[in-house]
Design a protein around this motif. Sequence first.
Motif, short mmCIF file in Angstrom:
data_model
loop_
_atom_site.label_atom_id
_atom_site.label_comp_id
_atom_site.label_asym_id
_atom_site.label_seq_id
_atom_site.Cartn_x
_atom_site.Cartn_y
_atom_site.Cartn_z
N ALA A 33 0.81 -1.21 0.00
CA ALA A 33 0.00 0.00 0.00
C ALA A 33 0.85 1.27 0.00
CB ALA A 33 -0.93 0.01 1.21
N LEU A 34 2.14 1.16 0.31
CA LEU A 34 3.05 2.30 0.39
C LEU A 34 2.48 3.41 1.29
CD1 LEU A 34 4.11 2.53 -3.36
CD2 LEU A 34 5.42 1.53 -1.48
N ASN A 35 2.06 3.03 2.48
CA ASN A 35 1.43 4.02 3.36
C ASN A 35 2.09 4.09 4.73
OD1 ASN A 35 0.56 1.64 4.44
ND2 ASN A 35 -1.57 2.24 4.61
N LEU A 36 3.39 4.10 4.78
CA LEU A 36 4.06 4.19 6.08
C LEU A 36 3.91 5.58 6.71
CD1 LEU A 36 7.33 2.18 5.60
CD2 LEU A 36 5.36 1.58 6.98
N ARG A 37 3.53 6.57 5.94
CA ARG A 37 3.35 7.92 6.49
C ARG A 37 1.97 8.11 7.10
NH1 ARG A 37 6.11 11.75 1.96
NH2 ARG A 37 8.13 10.72 1.97
N ARG A 38 1.06 7.21 6.85
CA ARG A 38 -0.30 7.32 7.38
C ARG A 38 -0.52 6.27 8.46
NH1 ARG A 38 -2.57 7.23 1.44
NH2 ARG A 38 -1.47 5.30 1.68
N ARG A 39 -1.70 6.32 9.05
CA ARG A 39 -2.06 5.33 10.06
C ARG A 39 -2.23 3.96 9.40
NH1 ARG A 39 -4.16 6.25 14.87
NH2 ARG A 39 -3.92 8.34 15.67
N PRO A 40 -1.93 2.89 10.12
CA PRO A 40 -2.14 1.56 9.55
C PRO A 40 -3.62 1.31 9.32
CG PRO A 40 -1.47 1.41 11.85
CD PRO A 40 -1.35 2.84 11.46
N ASP A 41 -3.95 0.57 8.27
CA ASP A 41 -5.34 0.36 7.90
C ASP A 41 -5.90 -0.97 8.40
OD1 ASP A 41 -3.80 -1.16 6.26
OD2 ASP A 41 -4.88 -0.68 4.43
N GLY A 42 -5.22 -1.64 9.27
CA GLY A 42 -5.72 -2.89 9.80
C GLY A 42 -4.98 -3.31 11.06
N ALA A 43 -5.50 -4.32 11.72
CA ALA A 43 -4.89 -4.79 12.96
C ALA A 43 -3.54 -5.44 12.70
CB ALA A 43 -5.82 -5.76 13.65
N SER A 44 -3.42 -6.19 11.61
CA SER A 44 -2.15 -6.85 11.31
C SER A 44 -1.07 -5.82 10.96
CB SER A 44 -2.31 -7.86 10.18
OG SER A 44 -2.72 -7.22 8.99
N ALA A 46 -0.99 -2.70 12.09
CA ALA A 46 -0.64 -2.01 13.34
C ALA A 46 0.27 -2.89 14.20
CB ALA A 46 -1.92 -1.66 14.10
N LEU A 47 -0.01 -4.19 14.26
CA LEU A 47 0.83 -5.11 15.01
C LEU A 47 2.23 -5.17 14.41
CD1 LEU A 47 1.15 -7.32 17.19
CD2 LEU A 47 0.41 -8.96 15.44
N ALA A 48 2.31 -5.23 13.09
CA ALA A 48 3.61 -5.29 12.43
C ALA A 48 4.43 -4.05 12.73
CB ALA A 48 3.43 -5.46 10.93
N ARG A 49 3.78 -2.89 12.73
CA ARG A 49 4.52 -1.65 13.02
C ARG A 49 4.99 -1.61 14.46
NH1 ARG A 49 1.67 3.38 9.93
NH2 ARG A 49 1.60 2.43 7.86
N LYS A 50 4.19 -2.08 15.39
CA LYS A 50 4.61 -2.10 16.80
C LYS A 50 5.75 -3.07 17.02
CE LYS A 50 1.83 0.75 18.82
NZ LYS A 50 2.29 1.95 19.48
N VAL A 51 5.67 -4.25 16.41
CA VAL A 51 6.70 -5.27 16.60
C VAL A 51 8.02 -4.85 15.97
CG1 VAL A 51 7.37 -7.63 15.96
CG2 VAL A 51 5.10 -7.18 16.87
N THR A 52 7.96 -4.27 14.78
CA THR A 52 9.20 -3.88 14.09
C THR A 52 9.71 -2.50 14.51
OG1 THR A 52 7.98 -2.95 12.22
CG2 THR A 52 8.64 -5.26 12.06
N GLY A 53 8.87 -1.72 15.19
CA GLY A 53 9.28 -0.38 15.61
C GLY A 53 9.21 0.63 14.49
N CYS A 54 8.50 0.34 13.45
CA CYS A 54 8.39 1.22 12.28
C CYS A 54 7.03 1.89 12.29
CB CYS A 54 8.59 0.42 11.01
SG CYS A 54 8.51 1.41 9.52
N VAL A 56 4.96 5.98 12.82
CA VAL A 56 5.11 7.42 12.81
C VAL A 56 4.09 8.00 13.78
CG1 VAL A 56 4.94 9.50 11.40
CG2 VAL A 56 5.86 7.41 10.43
N ARG A 57 4.55 8.89 14.65
CA ARG A 57 3.65 9.55 15.57
C ARG A 57 3.20 10.87 14.98
NH1 ARG A 57 7.29 8.79 20.90
NH2 ARG A 57 7.35 6.53 20.81
N ASN A 58 1.92 11.14 15.00
CA ASN A 58 1.33 12.39 14.54
C ASN A 58 1.63 12.69 13.07
OD1 ASN A 58 0.40 12.78 17.16
ND2 ASN A 58 2.29 13.82 17.74
N GLY A 59 1.74 11.69 12.25
CA GLY A 59 1.99 11.90 10.82
C GLY A 59 3.43 12.28 10.54
#
Length: 63
Positions: A33-44, A46-54, A56-59
């Motif tokens: 989706a090439l959307n690392l600058r936006r909020r995650p669009d699903g639970a998986s 969001a989990l992947a971003r939390k686990v990998t540490g990747c 963005v806060r506040n855009g």
Amino acid sequence: MDVIALIIAGLLGVILLVGYIAVLVGIRRDDKALNLRRRPDGASAALARKVTGCYVRNGASWT
């Protein structure tokens, strides 16, 4: 007693496998989706971003 230990070990293994697969799916979704600058669009995702540490806060303000 041995059967209980095997059941617990099996359940723990399945839980870890499901979590691993969820992180892989989330990474794949965000990458396509090439959307690392936006909020995650699903639970998986969001989990992947939390686990990998990747994440963005506040855009992101860069272009």
